[in-house]
Design a protein around this motif. Sequence first.
Motif, PDB file in Angstrom:
ATOM      1  N   ASN A   1       0.798  -1.214   0.000  1.00  0.00           N
ATOM      2  CA  ASN A   1       0.000   0.000   0.000  1.00  0.00           C
ATOM      3  C   ASN A   1       0.838   1.275   0.000  1.00  0.00           C
ATOM      4  O   ASN A   1       0.378   2.322  -0.440  1.00  0.00           O
ATOM      5  N   ALA A   2       2.076   1.215   0.478  1.00  0.00           N
ATOM      6  CA  ALA A   2       2.895   2.423   0.618  1.00  0.00           C
ATOM      7  C   ALA A   2       3.096   3.110  -0.727  1.00  0.00           C
ATOM      8  O   ALA A   2       3.395   2.465  -1.730  1.00  0.00           O
ATOM      9  N   GLY A   3       2.911   4.418  -0.741  1.00  0.00           N
ATOM     10  CA  GLY A   3       3.103   5.189  -1.965  1.00  0.00           C
ATOM     11  C   GLY A   3       2.597   6.603  -1.774  1.00  0.00           C
ATOM     12  O   GLY A   3       1.990   6.926  -0.754  1.00  0.00           O
ATOM     13  N   TYR A   4       2.826   7.446  -2.778  1.00  0.00           N
ATOM     14  CA  TYR A   4       2.368   8.827  -2.684  1.00  0.00           C
ATOM     15  C   TYR A   4       2.216   9.395  -4.085  1.00  0.00           C
ATOM     16  O   TYR A   4       2.617   8.781  -5.085  1.00  0.00           O
ATOM     17  N   GLY A   5       1.609  10.586  -4.166  1.00  0.00           N
ATOM     18  CA  GLY A   5       1.407  11.242  -5.440  1.00  0.00           C
ATOM     19  C   GLY A   5       2.369  12.394  -5.648  1.00  0.00           C
ATOM     20  O   GLY A   5       2.784  13.055  -4.695  1.00  0.00           O
ATOM     21  N   LEU A   6       2.726  12.631  -6.882  1.00  0.00           N
ATOM     22  CA  LEU A   6       3.605  13.740  -7.251  1.00  0.00           C
ATOM     23  C   LEU A   6       3.020  14.398  -8.486  1.00  0.00           C
ATOM     24  O   LEU A   6       2.834  13.745  -9.519  1.00  0.00           O
ATOM     25  N   PHE A   7       2.735  15.701  -8.387  1.00  0.00           N
ATOM     26  CA  PHE A   7       2.075  16.412  -9.467  1.00  0.00           C
ATOM     27  C   PHE A   7       3.001  17.444 -10.090  1.00  0.00           C
ATOM     28  O   PHE A   7       3.802  18.077  -9.406  1.00  0.00           O
ATOM     29  N   GLY A   8       2.840  17.627 -11.390  1.00  0.00           N
ATOM     30  CA  GLY A   8       3.629  18.608 -12.127  1.00  0.00           C
ATOM     31  C   GLY A   8       3.920  18.094 -13.525  1.00  0.00           C
ATOM     32  O   GLY A   8       3.925  16.880 -13.771  1.00  0.00           O
ATOM     33  N   ALA A   9       4.143  19.023 -14.460  1.00  0.00           N
ATOM     34  CA  ALA A   9       4.520  18.624 -15.812  1.00  0.00           C
ATOM     35  C   ALA A   9       5.864  17.903 -15.781  1.00  0.00           C
ATOM     36  O   ALA A   9       6.676  18.116 -14.873  1.00  0.00           O
ATOM     37  N   ALA A  10       6.107  17.073 -16.769  1.00  0.00           N
ATOM     38  CA  ALA A  10       7.318  16.248 -16.782  1.00  0.00           C
ATOM     39  C   ALA A  10       8.584  17.076 -16.618  1.00  0.00           C
ATOM     40  O   ALA A  10       9.498  16.698 -15.874  1.00  0.00           O
ATOM     41  N   GLU A  11       8.658  18.216 -17.289  1.00  0.00           N
ATOM     42  CA  GLU A  11       9.897  19.005 -17.212  1.00  0.00           C
ATOM     43  C   GLU A  11      10.009  19.780 -15.903  1.00  0.00           C
ATOM     44  O   GLU A  11      11.066  20.329 -15.584  1.00  0.00           O
ATOM     45  N   GLU A  12       8.930  19.823 -15.126  1.00  0.00           N
ATOM     46  CA  GLU A  12       8.975  20.505 -13.839  1.00  0.00           C
ATOM     47  C   GLU A  12       9.522  19.607 -12.728  1.00  0.00           C
ATOM     48  O   GLU A  12       9.877  20.095 -11.654  1.00  0.00           O
ATOM     49  N   LEU A  13       9.592  18.325 -12.971  1.00  0.00           N
ATOM     50  CA  LEU A  13      10.046  17.382 -11.950  1.00  0.00           C
ATOM     51  C   LEU A  13      11.570  17.385 -11.862  1.00  0.00           C
ATOM     52  O   LEU A  13      12.270  17.443 -12.871  1.00  0.00           O
ATOM     53  N   SER A  14      12.086  17.288 -10.641  1.00  0.00           N
ATOM     54  CA  SER A  14      13.536  17.213 -10.459  1.00  0.00           C
ATOM     55  C   SER A  14      13.996  15.763 -10.561  1.00  0.00           C
ATOM     56  O   SER A  14      13.210  14.820 -10.408  1.00  0.00           O
ATOM     57  N   ASP A  15      15.284  15.577 -10.790  1.00  0.00           N
ATOM     58  CA  ASP A  15      15.839  14.224 -10.866  1.00  0.00           C
ATOM     59  C   ASP A  15      15.609  13.474  -9.552  1.00  0.00           C
ATOM     60  O   ASP A  15      15.269  12.286  -9.554  1.00  0.00           O
TER      61      ASP A  15
END
Length: 280
Positions: A84-98
């Motif tokens: 069950n462990a997990g989370y959400g991350l929102f943002g356009a692909a180029e907005e995400l950091s490595d």
Amino acid sequence: MTPRTWLITGISSGFGREMTEQLLAAGHRVIGTVRDLGKVADLNAQYPQTFSAELLDVTDTDAIGNLVELSFARFKTIDVVISNAGYGLFGAAEELSDSQIDQMIATNLVGSIQLIRAVIPHLRAQGGGRIIQLSTYGGQVAFPGNSLYHATKWGIEGFVEAVAQEVASFNIGMTLVEPGGARTEFRYGSAQVAKLLPIYDGTPAHAFLRMLDPANGLAPGDPARMAARIIESVEQNPAPLRMVLGSQALHSTISTLRKRLADFETQTALAASTDFPAGE
């Protein structure tokens, strides 16, 4: 329902917490993993005989293996494992950091894969069991501003669908749970947002900002009802491969799959054009 022993990752909030509370109240035993034991101190106090809280960061593969080994050694039989462990991350692909990309893949995808790999030998040795993987209807449907989350969920869906076929002959059932929007901390508390670029303001890539604001209306899904349906699924034999929870989620999934199928059906001639001619 016959009392069982359950191993559930990520029980400090959301579906994990809701399932744990329902199971303990019904007399089941739960081994629940958290990253902060303080989040479940109340459960330790209320259910000292049937609840076992364990520290676990699912990005630590060695720790997953150690937890699984110790848990099966201590309890002998674990009937149901819920990843069950997990989370959400929102943002356009180029907005995400490595680093955001690496952390999400390690948590949502690799962590789930390694947990499942770790428990299979034990479930096989004990004669069977059930593995439930929390996914999302976003494992079938994709929305802008959610690309990396979809990548992890589409990835785990393919993994589970293949592994389910590998372990079925050992009486191990596997289920992918695909909930729609629910009123949990996943959306209204723990969701992470990338460093947004103004160039995407007013575009579909930032439409998620409206969804994350409770002032714009709450998600339709009831976490308690969803948790109850997940728990009840272990009584089904054979195990359902997929469970979509939420009427909006089901409607969106069916609509998307119909469009996808219709597109594939237009490609009959194209696909055949790449085969060797008959007899060659």
